[in-house]
Motif scaffolding. Structure first.
Motif, PDB file in Angstrom:
ATOM      1  N   GLN A 106       0.805  -1.214   0.000  1.00  0.00           N
ATOM      2  CA  GLN A 106       0.000   0.000   0.000  1.00  0.00           C
ATOM      3  C   GLN A 106       0.844   1.271   0.000  1.00  0.00           C
ATOM      4  O   GLN A 106       0.370   2.344  -0.396  1.00  0.00           O
ATOM      5  N   GLY A 107       2.098   1.159   0.426  1.00  0.00           N
ATOM      6  CA  GLY A 107       2.952   2.337   0.464  1.00  0.00           C
ATOM      7  C   GLY A 107       3.459   2.782  -0.889  1.00  0.00           C
ATOM      8  O   GLY A 107       4.027   3.874  -1.022  1.00  0.00           O
ATOM      9  N   ASN A 112       3.961   1.788  -9.542  1.00  0.00           N
ATOM     10  CA  ASN A 112       5.007   0.917  -8.994  1.00  0.00           C
ATOM     11  C   ASN A 112       4.423  -0.329  -8.340  1.00  0.00           C
ATOM     12  O   ASN A 112       5.011  -1.410  -8.398  1.00  0.00           O
ATOM     13  N   ARG A 113       3.244  -0.147  -7.732  1.00  0.00           N
ATOM     14  CA  ARG A 113       2.588  -1.298  -7.108  1.00  0.00           C
ATOM     15  C   ARG A 113       2.202  -2.325  -8.173  1.00  0.00           C
ATOM     16  O   ARG A 113       2.433  -3.535  -8.002  1.00  0.00           O
ATOM     17  N   SER A 114       1.639  -1.875  -9.257  1.00  0.00           N
ATOM     18  CA  SER A 114       1.240  -2.762 -10.342  1.00  0.00           C
ATOM     19  C   SER A 114       2.456  -3.466 -10.954  1.00  0.00           C
ATOM     20  O   SER A 114       2.403  -4.667 -11.252  1.00  0.00           O
ATOM     21  N   ALA A 115       3.537  -2.718 -11.107  1.00  0.00           N
ATOM     22  CA  ALA A 115       4.749  -3.302 -11.686  1.00  0.00           C
ATOM     23  C   ALA A 115       5.323  -4.380 -10.769  1.00  0.00           C
ATOM     24  O   ALA A 115       5.793  -5.435 -11.243  1.00  0.00           O
ATOM     25  N   ARG A 116       5.271  -4.120  -9.464  1.00  0.00           N
ATOM     26  CA  ARG A 116       5.805  -5.093  -8.513  1.00  0.00           C
ATOM     27  C   ARG A 116       4.942  -6.352  -8.483  1.00  0.00           C
ATOM     28  O   ARG A 116       5.479  -7.471  -8.419  1.00  0.00           O
ATOM     29  N   ILE A 117       3.639  -6.198  -8.539  1.00  0.00           N
ATOM     30  CA  ILE A 117       2.748  -7.356  -8.564  1.00  0.00           C
ATOM     31  C   ILE A 117       3.014  -8.202  -9.803  1.00  0.00           C
ATOM     32  O   ILE A 117       3.116  -9.432  -9.731  1.00  0.00           O
ATOM     33  N   ARG A 149       3.394 -13.070  -2.102  1.00  0.00           N
ATOM     34  CA  ARG A 149       2.915 -12.002  -1.217  1.00  0.00           C
ATOM     35  C   ARG A 149       3.946 -11.671  -0.142  1.00  0.00           C
ATOM     36  O   ARG A 149       4.170 -10.499   0.190  1.00  0.00           O
ATOM     37  N   ALA A 150       4.600 -12.705   0.394  1.00  0.00           N
ATOM     38  CA  ALA A 150       5.598 -12.472   1.437  1.00  0.00           C
ATOM     39  C   ALA A 150       6.843 -11.791   0.889  1.00  0.00           C
ATOM     40  O   ALA A 150       7.487 -11.002   1.592  1.00  0.00           O
ATOM     41  N   LEU A 151       7.202 -12.101  -0.356  1.00  0.00           N
ATOM     42  CA  LEU A 151       8.418 -11.535  -0.948  1.00  0.00           C
ATOM     43  C   LEU A 151       8.203 -10.148  -1.560  1.00  0.00           C
ATOM     44  O   LEU A 151       9.168  -9.406  -1.758  1.00  0.00           O
ATOM     45  N   ALA A 152       6.959  -9.805  -1.863  1.00  0.00           N
ATOM     46  CA  ALA A 152       6.681  -8.559  -2.576  1.00  0.00           C
ATOM     47  C   ALA A 152       7.245  -7.311  -1.886  1.00  0.00           C
ATOM     48  O   ALA A 152       7.806  -6.437  -2.553  1.00  0.00           O
TER      49      ALA A 152
END
Length: 350
Positions: A106-107, A112-117, A149-152
């Motif tokens: 959420q931060g 960037n969130r979409s790219a990381r997912i 999810r844990a590594l994200a």
């Protein structure tokens, strides 16, 4: 290399009960460690202490050379940059794969969130499942979502609490290998908690075998397997028989086991000898004059595992190619691989 995680004389108590006692253990960056032991031995307590869910009674824990727990201080779990993979996966059933993976991001801004997912879905080979819900996935796929999810959030260390226990045997061994390859490829420091020795041997760079809250032996999987310090370790890691001999009473067996050489080293300690003999230490040898009676057999596909009676009726096991089928009551000519036999000291019998 720098220590990524370091436990120094860690003790955890619940009232008057000490669940973990004077535990010291360290991992370098990119290493995979395993806390291994039977149920109730304290391994999950130690994992919870590393995560910040349990205060310490004594000792300290460092993460990336920063103290995160000691007797007077416990840094909050959310401030530790620790990733967790739970026994039941703990996925949110109302969220899709992508939403589950992105839950701890959420931060980040939307881009960037979409790219990381997307990056994490690709990492665990779930690019095509982003819009699916947990109940639509297989157990192995759910495990990969939990791992992603844990590594994200890019944790300092990944903690895995019996992560494969809800899966069938074949799948859990396959996933253990896959998860190790993924973690090593990305230089992730991790700790696995399990009671399953095969998972520990398959995944870990370092194993700490725990009994009643204490580490009884730690080291590489090969070292713990090949040189167990005591009978508890010998029985818990791998298959094998522990036989007891008194020198002078089994002359034929002594000759085949090389006890004459052992006795020459320190006769005062060898009036009673305890040896660990694993199945691979007993080798089918047609020309051997040591013929052992077959008590039972188990077909294992590529081989048979025969249970053999020693002259004094103690037993050992031997692996023989499956094309050689013998019935109980027959004899099998064998020799012992003397270099691999492990002598267990009485005072360390466990």
């Amino acid at each position: 290399m720098a220590k990524q995680l370091e436990l120094d004389q860690v003790s955890v108590r619940y009232g008057q009960y000490t669940a973990a006692r004077e535990v010291s253990f360290a991992l370098e960056t990119g290493e995979i460690g395993c806390l291994l032991g039977p149920s109730g031995c304290g391994k999950t307590t130690l994992l919870r202490a590393i995560a910040g869910f349990e205060p310490l009674f004594a000792g300290q824990i460092k993460l990336h050379e920063k103290i995160i727990s000691n007797q007077g201080m416990t840094l909050a779990p959310e401030s530790r940059r620790v990733g967790m993979v739970f026994q039941d996966f703990a996925l949110f059933p109302h969220l899709t794969v992508s939403q589950n993976i992105g839950f701890g991001l959420q931060g980040l801004d939307r881009r960037n969130r979409s790219a990381r997912i997307t990056q994490m879905q690709k990492l665990v080979d779930l690019e095509a499942q982003g819009d699916r819900y947990p109940h639509e996935l297989s157990g192995g796929q759910q495990q990969r979502v939990a791992l992603a999810r844990a590594l994200a959030p890019e944790p300092e260390i990944l903690l895995m609490d019996e992560p494969f226990s809800s899966l069938d045997t074949e799948l859990r061994e396959q996933l253990a290998r896959e998860v190790r390859d993924l973690l090593k490829a990305n230089s992730v420091t991790a700790i696995l908690v399990t009671h399953n020795q095969r998972e520990a041997l398959a995944m870990a760079d370092q194993i700490a075998l725990i009994k009643e809250g204490r580490i009884v032996q730690s080291g590489s999987p090969s070292a713990v397997y090949r040189q167990p310090l005591n009978a508890f370790v010998a029985r818990f890691i791998g298959q094998g028989a522990i036989i007891e001999l008194s020198l002078g009473e089994h002359s034929l067996l002594e000759a085949h086991l090389g006890l004459t050489e052992l006795a020459a080293q320190d006769p005062s300690e060898l009036k009673r000898v305890r040896l660990l003999i694993r199945p691979e230490h007993v080798i089918y040898t047609p020309e051997s004059d040591l013929q052992l009676s077959i008590l039972g057999c188990e077909f294992q596909g590529a081989c048979y595992r025969y249970e053999l009676a020693l002259p004094d009726r103690q037993t050992v096991q031997c692996l023989v190619p499956s094309e050689m089928e013998l019935d109980p009551g027959a004899t099998l000519p064998v020799r012992f691989d003397r270099k691999q036999l492990v002598q267990l000291r009485d005072e360390l019998a466990g």
